[in-house]
Write a protein that holds these residues in place. Sequence first.
Motif, short mmCIF file in Angstrom:
data_model
loop_
_atom_site.label_atom_id
_atom_site.label_comp_id
_atom_site.label_asym_id
_atom_site.label_seq_id
_atom_site.Cartn_x
_atom_site.Cartn_y
_atom_site.Cartn_z
N ARG A 130 66.35 -31.61 8.06
CA ARG A 130 66.51 -30.78 9.25
C ARG A 130 66.59 -31.63 10.52
O ARG A 130 66.01 -31.29 11.55
CB ARG A 130 65.32 -29.80 9.36
N LEU A 131 67.33 -32.71 10.46
CA LEU A 131 67.35 -33.70 11.52
C LEU A 131 67.70 -33.14 12.90
O LEU A 131 67.06 -33.50 13.89
CB LEU A 131 68.31 -34.84 11.15
N PRO A 132 68.69 -32.27 13.07
CA PRO A 132 69.04 -31.82 14.42
C PRO A 132 67.99 -30.89 15.05
O PRO A 132 68.07 -30.62 16.25
CB PRO A 132 70.36 -31.06 14.22
N LEU A 133 67.06 -30.40 14.26
CA LEU A 133 66.10 -29.41 14.76
C LEU A 133 64.82 -30.09 15.22
O LEU A 133 64.45 -31.15 14.72
CB LEU A 133 65.77 -28.40 13.66
N PRO A 134 64.12 -29.49 16.17
CA PRO A 134 62.83 -30.05 16.58
C PRO A 134 61.82 -30.01 15.44
O PRO A 134 61.83 -29.09 14.61
CB PRO A 134 62.41 -29.15 17.75
N LEU A 135 60.97 -31.02 15.40
CA LEU A 135 59.94 -31.14 14.36
C LEU A 135 58.63 -30.58 14.92
O LEU A 135 58.12 -31.06 15.95
CB LEU A 135 59.77 -32.60 13.96
N THR A 136 58.07 -29.58 14.27
CA THR A 136 56.82 -28.98 14.72
C THR A 136 55.65 -29.85 14.28
O THR A 136 55.44 -30.09 13.09
CB THR A 136 56.66 -27.56 14.15
N ALA A 137 54.89 -30.32 15.27
CA ALA A 137 53.75 -31.19 14.98
C ALA A 137 52.44 -30.42 14.91
O ALA A 137 51.57 -30.73 14.12
CB ALA A 137 53.65 -32.29 16.04
N TRP A 138 52.28 -29.41 15.77
CA TRP A 138 51.10 -28.55 15.76
C TRP A 138 51.55 -27.12 16.00
O TRP A 138 52.42 -26.86 16.84
CB TRP A 138 50.10 -28.93 16.86
N ARG A 139 50.95 -26.18 15.28
CA ARG A 139 51.21 -24.76 15.48
C ARG A 139 50.01 -24.09 16.13
O ARG A 139 48.87 -24.48 15.91
CB ARG A 139 51.52 -24.05 14.16
N ASN A 140 50.29 -23.06 16.89
CA ASN A 140 49.26 -22.20 17.47
C ASN A 140 48.21 -23.02 18.24
O ASN A 140 47.01 -22.96 17.94
CB ASN A 140 48.59 -21.38 16.36
N LEU A 141 48.67 -23.76 19.22
CA LEU A 141 47.75 -24.56 20.04
C LEU A 141 46.78 -23.66 20.80
O LEU A 141 47.14 -22.59 21.29
CB LEU A 141 48.55 -25.39 21.05
N THR A 142 45.55 -24.11 20.91
CA THR A 142 44.56 -23.38 21.68
C THR A 142 44.87 -23.52 23.17
O THR A 142 45.55 -24.47 23.60
CB THR A 142 43.15 -23.91 21.40
N PRO A 143 44.37 -22.59 24.01
CA PRO A 143 44.57 -22.75 25.46
C PRO A 143 44.08 -24.08 25.99
O PRO A 143 44.71 -24.68 26.87
CB PRO A 143 43.79 -21.57 26.04
N ALA A 144 42.95 -24.56 25.48
CA ALA A 144 42.42 -25.85 25.93
C ALA A 144 43.36 -26.99 25.59
O ALA A 144 43.60 -27.90 26.40
CB ALA A 144 41.04 -26.09 25.33
N ALA A 145 43.92 -26.97 24.37
CA ALA A 145 44.84 -28.02 23.95
C ALA A 145 46.12 -27.98 24.79
O ALA A 145 46.66 -29.03 25.19
CB ALA A 145 45.17 -27.87 22.47
N ARG A 146 46.60 -26.78 25.11
CA ARG A 146 47.80 -26.67 25.95
C ARG A 146 47.54 -27.21 27.35
O ARG A 146 48.40 -27.86 27.95
CB ARG A 146 48.26 -25.21 26.02
N ALA A 147 46.35 -26.95 27.86
CA ALA A 147 46.01 -27.45 29.20
C ALA A 147 45.96 -28.97 29.22
O ALA A 147 46.48 -29.61 30.15
CB ALA A 147 44.68 -26.86 29.65
#
Length: 614
Positions: A130-147
């Motif tokens: 799936r080379l042309p597509l973005p690679l998902t490293a983490w799913r469903n990040l917490t609000p703290a992790a997004r901050a």
Amino acid sequence: MSWRGLFDDEVFRLRAVLVVMLGALGVLGVVLWRMQVANAVLYQHSLSEQSVRRLRLPGQRGQIFARDGTLLAGNQPSYNLVLYLEELRRPGRRQNTVTNVEAVVQKLAQILGEPPRLKRSDILAHIHQRLPLPLTAWRNLTPAARARFAEQTLGWRGVAVEVEPARVYPEGALAAHVLGYVRRAEPEVEEEAAFNYADPEMTGHAGVEKYFDALLRGTAGEKILAVDVSGFNYRFQLPGLAGKLQQRAPVSGHDVVLTLDARVQRLAENALEGVSGAAVVLDPNTGDVLAMASRPHFDPNDLTGVISRETWQLLLNDPGKPLLNRALSGAYPPGSIFKPVVAMAALDLGQADPAAMYSCPGYFMIGKHRMECWDNRVGHGPLNLRGALTHSCDVYFYNLGLRYGGEVIHDMATALGLGRRTGVELEGEVAGLVPNEAWKRRVWHDGWRDGDSCNFSIGQGALLVTPLQMASVTATLANGGKVWRPRLFLGLREAAGALPRPPPKLAHTMAWNAAHLRLVREGMRDVINAPAGTGKHAALPDVMIAGKTGTAEIGKKGEGHKLAWMIAFAPYEAPRYAIVVLVEEGVSGGATVAPLIHNIMNGLFHPDTGEGEG
């Protein structure tokens, strides 16, 4: 050679070179003309084929509502951290890019405060598949992790937070066995062939999510990606691709409305707190399933998306079988809740005398074999049919079974829908078993005996039913003989409101004698409202309830394993609810289940007193 001859020779050579050069330019011009003019469309198509990739975009899954508007299954944004490999690639072998991606993931893990979820093998697999597509490293990040990500990664290349819809069950475990759950799945092979890549979508794997998957899924869309010669996503417009990188938006699935009432469902589930069993509440006038509960249960939020093999094995190997919907996938001997069926069989098909009296000394003899009544201390004494229902006297029903035979009981039971699936909109429903002589000869190579008729008459022996089937039987006794097909699908809900809803389905109407039905219903009323009734603990002071208790022995005789049952309907004169409750390893229907029926009925008719307390 003279100077003039030499000069003439050099001029000749120059002229020859000029002719060759002009000829070559002419050939080149012809070739360029053919490429850029004559065959321009062909080469542009070839460029498009080599530089364009088609990505399938799943439609957003439809929501599931209860009839009262409660959202039972919906979608919420899931914030995922993705990597754009075209911005993280390194010169040379692809292993160099993999190493760099691993380093980026490690740095991000420290920033987010989350352990890495990508392995080197995951990165390699993504590059290969799936080379042309973005690679998902983490799913469903917490609000703290997004901050933390927003604060500390300003200016980072090739890293971003993207949003995708995630399935959520706002009421948690409520109605889990009815709703089921979804899992990530790839599209069907036929559809996949039309795309180079496909984003995984949520598909139903159990319950309503699976049964109505085609309605809930929606229609897939399409996105066109440009790739460079190495296969990486190319974010700039390539010559010849103008107008080809369009996107076709996916269409969301339909919203489904169920017959479940969230308040009634909660009453049923609260009644089963701390036990293994099932409860079903039907509207006896339509067959609508107002509640269907099974315990132990599970939270579908824990099964949505990707779960570990260890977690799945724990659920499968749990001795309590939390994934089993006991209401329709469990087949059990019904015990004495089957006696109203036997009574109607004897009265309507066997022409029994409703005033006939049989005496119960606490036991019954078949030859030299002694069969006990449940009250085997002194027995119930002389009883008529109404009294036998009130006291749940086994001896009385032994007499009916012997006098009118197993075939009469079999015919009444099958006419009421026992021995076959009800057709409710869920997979996994079992048919149960209504035995007769033909069945016994086919399976056991033996004839029907008097003991078989006696066991059959009290809901024991080979007879097996589901709680849903017995709820349907109860509804038929309550409504005067109409056998409705139990249903969960109430209709579709669109943005503008509910669409026209399909009418309930009447399977058939029992041609019962009104006086016979009245007698059986009166006996069921006495079960709860008479001082000696076996179901008196279910009574309410201001609502007339009718019902029947039952206790069925299971396992080896003498081991003490029992199923405790009770069926009930109310109000008696104009029933609105038909209920069945089963508790595994109970004491008896009267002692174990009648109080649970009381709690459910109290919650139904007195909603302000709390969730079934009373």
